[in-house]
Design an enzyme around this catalytic site. Structure first.
Site, PDB file in Angstrom:
ATOM      1  N   GLY A  65       1.733  -6.929  -3.967  1.00 12.01           N
ATOM      2  CA  GLY A  65       0.330  -6.671  -4.409  1.00 12.01           C
ATOM      3  C   GLY A  65      -0.111  -5.453  -4.984  1.00 12.01           C
ATOM      4  CG  ASP A 109      -3.769  -4.887  -2.678  1.00 16.11           C
ATOM      5  OD1 ASP A 109      -2.737  -5.517  -2.974  1.00 16.11           O
ATOM      6  OD2 ASP A 109      -4.482  -5.453  -1.712  1.00 16.11           O
TER       7      ASP A 109
END
Length: 252
Positions: free
Chosen positions: A100, A102
């Site tokens: 991910g 993030d």
């Protein structure tokens, strides 16, 4: 100025960066009218020089946000896809894009702030854990439901576990609402502590524990190891990345 976008599972966070700080920032939940909300607030902002985004949501919502950016500022949005290496951080995944973005940007922010061995815990819809060495090597991590998602999953999958009020987190509960809340939040805390313990040796000693995400502050008191709260880690990591990829950008 540069507009930075963090499209998370629950909400979109944005910041207009000027120099080393934020000129303005805000957030809007996906359960709101995102297009209307962004138009309302962005029409009062100065036009940024460029726009960078990080997203863990579907392409449809990315396109929706990019259309608002174009309408308000006349810019395309450059979406960061997780690389194998950037800004001193080396991705452990053999398929880098599977990590991910993030999580990657949280590591970039942590490494830029203080290049020490650390464990990063993102406490939101998902609970993510990542181990990062002082020289920026990602050792991998874990993903589990966040404490609130745990509760929702439990209540949705059982017919007799019912709660009539939000529960309190206790060491041992004598009622169902408190038992559900206590079990889920303590499970999240226990997983973090176990990961820190198991990764201490590969990280060369007791690592710094960094908590981010919407539920980080609520989980912090349940943890035994000392931990540091980190706010806006995705946006701050995106700022570091965009600086490294724009020769006109100011240094952090």
């Amino acid at each position: 100025m540069r507009l930075l976008l963090d499209l998370g599972n629950t909400r979109l966070k944005w910041a207009l960066r000027e120099g080393a700080g934020w000129h303005a920032q805000g957030a809007v939940g996906w359960n709101e009218d995102v297009v209307l909300a962004l138009h309302d607030v962005w029409r009062h902002l100065p036009v940024p020089s460029d726009v960078f985004g990080a997203s863990v949501v579907d392409a449809g919502r990315e396109a929706q946000v990019a259309a608002v950016v174009s309408a308000c500022f006349g810019h395309d949005t450059e979406w960061l896809r997780t690389p194998a290496e950037a800004c001193g951080v080396r991705n452990a995944y053999p398929e880098p894009g599977r990590l991910g973005v993030d999580r990657f940007l949280a590591m970039v922010a942590a490494h830029a702030d203080d290049p020490v061995s650390c464990v990063l815990a993102g406490v939101g819809t998902a609970l993510t854990l990542d181990a990062l060495t002082a020289d920026g090597r990602h050792l991998g991590g874990l993903i589990a439901p966040g404490p609130q998602l745990m509760q929702q999953s439990l209540l949705g999958a059982t017919s007799r576990v019912q709660v009539e009020r939000p529960g309190q987190v206790l060491e041992a509960a004598d009622n169902t609402p408190d038992a559900v809340a206590s079990g889920c939040w303590q499970a999240a805390a226990a997983l973090i502590e176990r990961f820190v313990s198991h990764m201490s040796s590969p990280l060369g000693g007791a690592p710094l524990l960094i908590l981010g995400g919407g539920d980080a502050e609520a989980l912090l008191p349940l943890l035994t190891p000392p931990a540091r709260l980190s706010s806006d880690s995705v946006l701050r990591g995106l700022a570091v990345w965009s600086d490294a990829h724009s020769p006109l950008a100011p240094a952090l």
